[in-house]
Design an enzyme around this catalytic site. Sequence first.
Site, PDB file in Angstrom:
ATOM      1  CD  GLU A 180      -9.137  -5.694   4.906  1.00 13.57           C
ATOM      2  OE1 GLU A 180      -8.837  -5.676   6.106  1.00 13.57           O
ATOM      3  OE2 GLU A 180      -9.256  -4.686   4.225  1.00 13.57           O
TER       4      GLU A 180
ATOM      5  CG  PHE B 287      -4.002  -0.018   3.969  1.00 16.21           C
ATOM      6  CD1 PHE B 287      -3.634   0.518   5.205  1.00 16.21           C
ATOM      7  CD2 PHE B 287      -3.808  -1.372   3.755  1.00 16.21           C
ATOM      8  CE1 PHE B 287      -3.077  -0.288   6.189  1.00 16.21           C
ATOM      9  CE2 PHE B 287      -3.246  -2.186   4.742  1.00 16.21           C
ATOM     10  CZ  PHE B 287      -2.884  -1.649   5.958  1.00 16.21           C
TER      11      PHE B 287
HETATM   12  P1  FAD Z   1      -0.692 -15.495  -1.025  1.00 18.26           P
HETATM   13  O1  FAD Z   1      -0.239 -14.928   0.279  1.00 18.26           O
HETATM   14  O2  FAD Z   1       0.329 -15.765  -2.066  1.00 18.26           O
HETATM   15  O3  FAD Z   1      -1.513 -16.823  -0.731  1.00 18.26           O
HETATM   16  C1  FAD Z   1      -1.908 -17.735  -1.753  1.00 18.26           C
HETATM   17  C2  FAD Z   1      -2.565 -18.936  -1.074  1.00 18.26           C
HETATM   18  O4  FAD Z   1      -1.615 -19.564  -0.169  1.00 18.26           O
HETATM   19  C3  FAD Z   1      -3.771 -18.539  -0.214  1.00 18.26           C
HETATM   20  O5  FAD Z   1      -4.748 -19.543  -0.253  1.00 18.26           O
HETATM   21  C4  FAD Z   1      -3.170 -18.470   1.180  1.00 18.26           C
HETATM   22  O6  FAD Z   1      -4.113 -18.647   2.215  1.00 18.26           O
HETATM   23  C5  FAD Z   1      -2.188 -19.618   1.123  1.00 18.26           C
HETATM   24  N1  FAD Z   1      -1.146 -19.464   2.133  1.00 18.26           N
HETATM   25  C6  FAD Z   1      -0.215 -18.470   2.259  1.00 18.26           C
HETATM   26  N2  FAD Z   1       0.530 -18.665   3.346  1.00 18.26           N
HETATM   27  C7  FAD Z   1       0.071 -19.789   3.942  1.00 18.26           C
HETATM   28  C8  FAD Z   1       0.405 -20.511   5.120  1.00 18.26           C
HETATM   29  N3  FAD Z   1       1.379 -20.116   5.944  1.00 18.26           N
HETATM   30  N4  FAD Z   1      -0.289 -21.650   5.405  1.00 18.26           N
HETATM   31  C9  FAD Z   1      -1.306 -22.060   4.603  1.00 18.26           C
HETATM   32  N5  FAD Z   1      -1.682 -21.415   3.479  1.00 18.26           N
HETATM   33  C10 FAD Z   1      -1.005 -20.308   3.162  1.00 18.26           C
HETATM   34  N6  FAD Z   1      -3.941  -5.386  -0.148  1.00 18.26           N
HETATM   35  C11 FAD Z   1      -3.623  -4.156   0.362  1.00 18.26           C
HETATM   36  O7  FAD Z   1      -2.548  -3.970   0.946  1.00 18.26           O
HETATM   37  N7  FAD Z   1      -4.475  -3.097   0.211  1.00 18.26           N
HETATM   38  C12 FAD Z   1      -5.664  -3.215  -0.427  1.00 18.26           C
HETATM   39  O8  FAD Z   1      -6.411  -2.238  -0.527  1.00 18.26           O
HETATM   40  C13 FAD Z   1      -6.025  -4.494  -0.984  1.00 18.26           C
HETATM   41  N8  FAD Z   1      -7.178  -4.632  -1.711  1.00 18.26           N
HETATM   42  C14 FAD Z   1      -7.431  -5.828  -2.365  1.00 18.26           C
HETATM   43  C15 FAD Z   1      -8.516  -5.912  -3.240  1.00 18.26           C
HETATM   44  C16 FAD Z   1      -8.754  -7.095  -3.929  1.00 18.26           C
HETATM   45  C17 FAD Z   1      -9.881  -7.172  -4.907  1.00 18.26           C
HETATM   46  C18 FAD Z   1      -7.931  -8.229  -3.706  1.00 18.26           C
HETATM   47  C19 FAD Z   1      -8.198  -9.515  -4.410  1.00 18.26           C
HETATM   48  C20 FAD Z   1      -6.861  -8.152  -2.847  1.00 18.26           C
HETATM   49  C21 FAD Z   1      -6.575  -6.938  -2.174  1.00 18.26           C
HETATM   50  N9  FAD Z   1      -5.446  -6.804  -1.355  1.00 18.26           N
HETATM   51  C22 FAD Z   1      -5.122  -5.580  -0.814  1.00 18.26           C
HETATM   52  C23 FAD Z   1      -4.491  -7.893  -1.245  1.00 18.26           C
HETATM   53  C24 FAD Z   1      -4.916  -9.001  -0.290  1.00 18.26           C
HETATM   54  O9  FAD Z   1      -4.882  -8.558   1.024  1.00 18.26           O
HETATM   55  C25 FAD Z   1      -3.997 -10.205  -0.561  1.00 18.26           C
HETATM   56  O10 FAD Z   1      -4.409 -10.741  -1.801  1.00 18.26           O
HETATM   57  C26 FAD Z   1      -4.074 -11.256   0.525  1.00 18.26           C
HETATM   58  O11 FAD Z   1      -3.428 -10.811   1.696  1.00 18.26           O
HETATM   59  C27 FAD Z   1      -3.427 -12.592   0.090  1.00 18.26           C
HETATM   60  O12 FAD Z   1      -2.180 -12.386  -0.464  1.00 18.26           O
HETATM   61  P2  FAD Z   1      -1.823 -13.034  -1.883  1.00 18.26           P
HETATM   62  O13 FAD Z   1      -2.920 -12.733  -2.839  1.00 18.26           O
HETATM   63  O14 FAD Z   1      -0.448 -12.593  -2.225  1.00 18.26           O
HETATM   64  O15 FAD Z   1      -1.857 -14.583  -1.642  1.00 18.26           O
END
Ligand code: FAD
Length: 384
Positions: A363, A128
């Site tokens: 998620e 996904f």
């Molecule tokens: P960011 O969005 O950059 O966030 C970084 C930090 O800022 C976090 O603490 C966040 O909470 C904070 N933050 C962001 N916006 C705000 C706000 N408005 N207010 C306060 N704090 C905020 N994705 C998929 O699509 N498919 C998958 O199968 C999938 N598998 C994964 C497997 C693993 C092992 C991992 C680690 C991630 C996976 N993901 C997947 C991605 C995952 O869903 C994202 O990492 C997650 O949504 C967070 O996005 P980011 O890492 O870009 O963090």
Amino acid sequence: MDLLNLDDQLTPEQRMVRDTAQGFVREHVLPGIGDWFEEGTFPASSLAPVLGSLGMLGMHLSGYGCAGLDAVSYGVACRELEAGDSGLRSFVSVQGSLAMFPIWRYGSEEQKAEWLPRMASGEAIGCFGLTEPDHGSDPAGMRTHAKQDVSGDWLLNGSKMWITNGSIADVAIVWAQTDSGVRGFVVPTSTPGFSAPEIHRKLSLRASVTSSLYFDDVRLPASAVLPGVTGLKGPLSCLSEARFGILWGVVGAGRACLEAAIDYAKTRVQFGKPIGGFQLTQEKLAWMAVSLGQAGLTALHLGRLKDAGELSPRQVSFGKLANVRAALDIARQARSILGANGVTLEYPVIRHMNNLESVLTYEGTQEIHTLVLGEALTGLPAYR
Ligand code: FAD
């Protein structure tokens, strides 16, 4: 561990699912999981057909070879699989809730017939793709896009990151901007222009394949789009399904940590008696058991709401936020009870603890789910 006797609330069928999943984990996962974690591998090709034969893939969906069980059964299965490892539960969540569910819910009859039976049996693996390198919590800004040319074919370009099962998938559900809004595409991974290199050097969910996806003029027929949904509500509804599995699953990871801590506390002797005989250790164990019971109760309640067709996304946020946090706290306390042994793969605790760091983030991060609840309480959105 089950101080509230919550499992007494399960139906005979739900207990059968529990016992089947427990047996699978005992036989197929626990003997190898420490090594897989250390090596950074997940033996999907041998595990998927067994999971399929047990009805664990897309188990809450009906028809097309899926088991058609209730939501609590699906939750209980996730709990038992994650007691083995969060990577295993992630595999099953992605397959059933993130890859099969959108086809089942929004797909054409041809898409369903082509993919669902093979995915339910474990013959075909799905992934996904929503998250991008520059768009995680805020997927609305995604850059991956698809455009139809004069022949009606779609041309898909862009990239995704952190995609579970990406390099081992036969089919990817890819969410992309189009002229009419965000659409989902069913993309066979053998299509020219598609590539999925694995992401290495993770220290969490090591027994789970995580990949980048690249789309370089991936040409897809007009029929590749999911016809039943336009807009972010498509991927968000899939995430709600998968988060439901998470809020159950982490109860299993927490339970495995509590079990390991109790076993250790009863046998490790310091100052002439088992460390479980010290009040400070008992306080830790008691609060771990209380947190676990609360998390289990939340999961069961939300499962029953889902079976009644009454579960709302904000309630799923409540469960994901509360239960992942509880499981992580339990894992950290367990790690302290195991002392130095708590940092080795000889015991399951540090593996679960590290895994749960990813589960806290994927998620929807804990912050995003906090904002969902904040909005529910105040009526004031605070996302931007
Ligand atoms: P960011 O969005 O950059 O966030 C970084 C930090 O800022 C976090 O603490 C966040 O909470 C904070 N933050 C962001 N916006 C705000 C706000 N408005 N207010 C306060 N704090 C905020 N994705 C998929 O699509 N498919 C998958 O199968 C999938 N598998 C994964 C497997 C693993 C092992 C991992 C680690 C991630 C996976 N993901 C997947 C991605 C995952 O869903 C994202 O990492 C997650 O949504 C967070 O996005 P980011 O890492 O870009 O963090």
